[in-house]
Design a protein around this motif. Sequence first.
Motif, PDB file in Angstrom:
ATOM      1  N   GLY A  81     -17.049  -7.953   2.623  1.00  0.00           N
ATOM      2  CA  GLY A  81     -18.220  -8.196   1.583  1.00  0.00           C
ATOM      3  C   GLY A  81     -17.989  -7.391   0.402  1.00  0.00           C
ATOM      4  N   ALA A  82     -18.733  -8.021  -0.492  1.00  0.00           N
ATOM      5  CA  ALA A  82     -18.889  -7.699  -2.050  1.00  0.00           C
ATOM      6  C   ALA A  82     -19.257  -6.025  -2.012  1.00  0.00           C
ATOM      7  N   ASN A  83     -20.247  -5.622  -1.050  1.00  0.00           N
ATOM      8  CA  ASN A  83     -20.538  -4.073  -1.050  1.00  0.00           C
ATOM      9  C   ASN A  83     -19.870  -3.503   0.212  1.00  0.00           C
ATOM     10  N   GLN A  84     -18.917  -3.781   0.750  1.00  0.00           N
ATOM     11  CA  GLN A  84     -18.175  -3.130   1.741  1.00  0.00           C
ATOM     12  C   GLN A  84     -16.795  -2.616   1.478  1.00  0.00           C
ATOM     13  N   GLY A  85     -16.421  -1.510   1.695  1.00  0.00           N
ATOM     14  CA  GLY A  85     -15.252  -0.775   1.229  1.00  0.00           C
ATOM     15  C   GLY A  85     -14.406  -0.564   2.585  1.00  0.00           C
ATOM     16  N   VAL A  86     -13.157   0.104   2.186  1.00  0.00           N
ATOM     17  CA  VAL A  86     -12.508   0.183   3.559  1.00  0.00           C
ATOM     18  C   VAL A  86     -11.547   1.602   2.816  1.00  0.00           C
ATOM     19  N   VAL A  87     -11.348   2.790   3.532  1.00  0.00           N
ATOM     20  CA  VAL A  87     -10.651   3.881   3.348  1.00  0.00           C
ATOM     21  C   VAL A  87      -9.456   3.670   4.198  1.00  0.00           C
ATOM     22  N   ASN A  88      -8.291   3.833   3.670  1.00  0.00           N
ATOM     23  CA  ASN A  88      -7.036   3.800   4.367  1.00  0.00           C
ATOM     24  C   ASN A  88      -6.547   5.257   4.315  1.00  0.00           C
ATOM     25  N   ILE A  89      -5.944   5.585   5.392  1.00  0.00           N
ATOM     26  CA  ILE A  89      -5.350   7.046   5.513  1.00  0.00           C
ATOM     27  C   ILE A  89      -4.015   7.090   6.056  1.00  0.00           C
ATOM     28  N   VAL A  90      -2.965   7.589   5.653  1.00  0.00           N
ATOM     29  CA  VAL A  90      -1.615   7.732   6.385  1.00  0.00           C
ATOM     30  C   VAL A  90      -1.019   9.221   6.508  1.00  0.00           C
ATOM     31  N   VAL A  91      -0.806   9.845   7.523  1.00  0.00           N
ATOM     32  CA  VAL A  91      -0.401  11.004   7.584  1.00  0.00           C
ATOM     33  C   VAL A  91       1.044  11.109   7.593  1.00  0.00           C
ATOM     34  N   LEU A  92       2.095  11.537   7.110  1.00  0.00           N
ATOM     35  CA  LEU A  92       3.438  11.861   7.463  1.00  0.00           C
ATOM     36  C   LEU A  92       3.679  13.140   7.579  1.00  0.00           C
ATOM     37  N   ASN A  93       4.717  13.424   8.377  1.00  0.00           N
ATOM     38  CA  ASN A  93       5.493  14.521   8.848  1.00  0.00           C
ATOM     39  C   ASN A  93       6.667  14.499   7.993  1.00  0.00           C
ATOM     40  N   LYS A  94       6.709  15.563   6.861  1.00  0.00           N
ATOM     41  CA  LYS A  94       8.289  15.498   6.186  1.00  0.00           C
ATOM     42  C   LYS A  94       9.066  16.513   6.713  1.00  0.00           C
ATOM     43  N   GLY A  95       8.674  17.341   7.700  1.00  0.00           N
ATOM     44  CA  GLY A  95       9.359  18.257   8.716  1.00  0.00           C
ATOM     45  C   GLY A  95      10.791  17.552   9.137  1.00  0.00           C
ATOM     46  N   ASP A  96      11.541  18.282   9.608  1.00  0.00           N
ATOM     47  CA  ASP A  96      13.032  17.698  10.189  1.00  0.00           C
ATOM     48  C   ASP A  96      13.535  16.727   9.432  1.00  0.00           C
ATOM     49  N   GLY A  97      13.687  16.940   8.146  1.00  0.00           N
ATOM     50  CA  GLY A  97      14.374  16.229   7.074  1.00  0.00           C
ATOM     51  C   GLY A  97      14.114  14.828   6.729  1.00  0.00           C
TER      52      GLY A  97
END
Length: 142
Positions: free
Chosen positions: A53-69
Amino acid sequence: MWRTGIAMAAVAFSVAAVAEQSKTFGDYVVHYNAFNSSSLSPEIAKRYGLIRGANQGVVNIVVLNKGDGGDKAAVAKVEGSVRNLLSQRANLNFKEVRDGEAIYYLAGYRFDDQDTLVFDLQLTPEGANPLQLEFNQLMHVH
């Protein structure tokens, strides 16, 4: 790897114009964005249980582990709220979405035209300490 998942998510959401932001917390990188859900196709909104909808939003989250190369999608508990500048607050109910190796978290919210929203989030990757993320987004009704 994760970039493919984010690219597929961006294509699926048809939000190429939305700027993605990120913040690094030690071994973790959190990518986040918030956008007007009217940019979603009806099929995509339905698939992910989001209100379009015109007054509806979405928040998008991505979590990345950059450990282990390398950057690898991390499973996380994502909680939080969104508030406007008048301190009117709403809790966000995140849904985990898996797309191949990509994992992202989506939540919908309502807003008024030209609202500056403050997102207060707590992300807890499996086996890690909680990460606090706060960001602002100016929203427009389309």
